[in-house]
Design an enzyme around this catalytic site. Sequence first.
Site, PDB file in Angstrom:
ATOM      1  N   ASP A 186      33.541  40.818  41.908  1.00 26.59           N
ATOM      2  CA  ASP A 186      33.401  42.066  42.665  1.00 26.59           C
ATOM      3  C   ASP A 186      34.249  43.192  42.079  1.00 26.59           C
ATOM      4  OD1 ASP A 186      32.518  43.702  44.679  1.00 26.59           O
ATOM      5  OD2 ASP A 186      33.947  42.967  46.164  1.00 26.59           O
TER       6      ASP A 186
ATOM      7  N   ARG B  34      33.405  50.122  41.547  1.00 25.15           N
ATOM      8  CA  ARG B  34      34.638  50.901  41.721  1.00 25.15           C
ATOM      9  C   ARG B  34      35.359  51.105  40.392  1.00 25.15           C
ATOM     10  NH1 ARG B  34      36.856  47.134  46.114  1.00 25.15           N
ATOM     11  NH2 ARG B  34      34.932  46.059  45.527  1.00 25.15           N
TER      12      ARG B  34
ATOM     13  N   SER C 290      23.296  38.806  44.678  1.00 25.42           N
ATOM     14  CA  SER C 290      22.999  38.232  45.995  1.00 25.42           C
ATOM     15  C   SER C 290      21.578  38.585  46.436  1.00 25.42           C
ATOM     16  CB  SER C 290      24.000  38.742  47.034  1.00 25.42           C
ATOM     17  OG  SER C 290      23.682  40.074  47.380  1.00 25.42           O
ATOM     18  N   THR C 291      21.115  37.893  47.469  1.00 29.72           N
ATOM     19  CA  THR C 291      19.783  38.195  48.012  1.00 29.72           C
ATOM     20  C   THR C 291      19.753  39.633  48.561  1.00 29.72           C
ATOM     21  OG1 THR C 291      20.567  37.040  49.992  1.00 29.72           O
ATOM     22  CG2 THR C 291      19.005  35.858  48.618  1.00 29.72           C
ATOM     23  N   GLU C 292      20.931  40.174  48.862  1.00 36.80           N
ATOM     24  CA  GLU C 292      21.010  41.539  49.406  1.00 36.80           C
ATOM     25  C   GLU C 292      21.122  42.602  48.305  1.00 36.80           C
ATOM     26  OE1 GLU C 292      23.012  38.955  50.703  1.00 36.80           O
ATOM     27  OE2 GLU C 292      21.450  38.702  52.223  1.00 36.80           O
ATOM     28  N   ASN C 293      21.470  42.186  47.085  1.00 35.45           N
ATOM     29  CA  ASN C 293      21.704  43.176  46.013  1.00 35.45           C
ATOM     30  C   ASN C 293      20.433  43.913  45.573  1.00 35.45           C
ATOM     31  OD1 ASN C 293      24.388  41.320  44.385  1.00 35.45           O
ATOM     32  ND2 ASN C 293      24.507  42.977  45.858  1.00 35.45           N
ATOM     33  N   TRP C 294      19.241  43.411  45.964  1.00 32.55           N
ATOM     34  CA  TRP C 294      17.985  44.113  45.631  1.00 32.55           C
ATOM     35  C   TRP C 294      17.927  45.470  46.290  1.00 32.55           C
ATOM     36  CZ3 TRP C 294      15.575  41.835  41.757  1.00 32.55           C
ATOM     37  CH2 TRP C 294      15.625  40.444  41.618  1.00 32.55           C
TER      38      TRP C 294
ATOM     39  N   ARG D  16      19.987  47.768  46.135  1.00 31.73           N
ATOM     40  CA  ARG D  16      20.660  48.798  45.323  1.00 31.73           C
ATOM     41  C   ARG D  16      19.628  49.686  44.618  1.00 31.73           C
ATOM     42  NH1 ARG D  16      26.297  46.535  43.190  1.00 31.73           N
ATOM     43  NH2 ARG D  16      26.915  45.573  45.151  1.00 31.73           N
TER      44      ARG D  16
ATOM     45  N   SER E 299      30.941  37.316  52.000  1.00 36.30           N
ATOM     46  CA  SER E 299      29.706  37.917  51.483  1.00 36.30           C
ATOM     47  C   SER E 299      28.595  36.899  51.231  1.00 36.30           C
ATOM     48  CB  SER E 299      29.982  38.722  50.203  1.00 36.30           C
ATOM     49  OG  SER E 299      30.790  39.823  50.495  1.00 36.30           O
TER      50      SER E 299
END
Length: 251
Positions: free
Chosen positions: A27, A31, A72-76, A78, A207
């Site tokens: 991670d 940043r 992650s499954t959530e990074n799509w 972006r 996460s």
Amino acid sequence: MSIFSSKMPEIDIADIQLPTHIGIIMDGNGRWAKKRGLPRTAGHKVGAETFRKISRYCSDIGIKYLTVYAFSTENWKRPLEEVNTIMTYFRDYLNEALRDFADDTIRLKFLGDISGFSKDIQDLMRENEQMSSVHKGMVCNIAMNYGGRAELVNAVRKIAKMAASGEIKADEIDNTVTEKLISDYLYTSGQPDPDLIIRPSGEYRTSNFLLWQSAYAEYYIDDVLWPDYTKNDLNRALIEYSKRNRRFGGV
Ligand code: FPP
């Protein structure tokens, strides 16, 4: 092998109780780039380099299993440009691994739903798994299109199908059998649970990473952003881990 940083006394790695399985949530790429006025993708590029260095180091010092959280499954969710660039870095790495890892000892495995990726990336993942399946060194799990909840749903679906077909009987399931059964249907089937999970970049969150497997993992949070992460940072985590008193719910 001796591990040393200017901030700590020299420590012989032979004296340290090393974890068998390390998990890393890579991670802080975004940043890192923002701090330098660069696009987020520049952070992922350097992050991918850091992954190469740290996975090599883990293998060199004798870590048996390393799991990195790459996507992650959530990074799509972006921006498309960021997702596409990350895919390019995956593709580069997978091609490079196929080319250079044939004589290596590292065994690559992918955790997650690979059907979410383009066909060429899926093929590269399969080829890498197949090519390295005979390797006897560290297992390097790369979690891609991975989510701990999705992994559990996937396992439960398979177990429900077995119950429906009579392969297993619902009333025969007790706690022990259920836990083993669920572990057997996770992407990490047959592997030991992580002992140590490192999260750089100072965030105190799981996460959705290895939710089931991390039940008794030791967490280590580091302020360093992933692209800046070095062997010395890993050494600090290993030293701290070796001092932890793991009780697994006992006394
Ligand atoms: C998290 O940082 C990082 C990602 C979602 C992508 C990780 C990808 C790589 C390290 C590159 C490719 C990897 C391989 C295996 C070749 P973030 O973007 O959430 O950072 P932030 O929290 O600072 O925004």
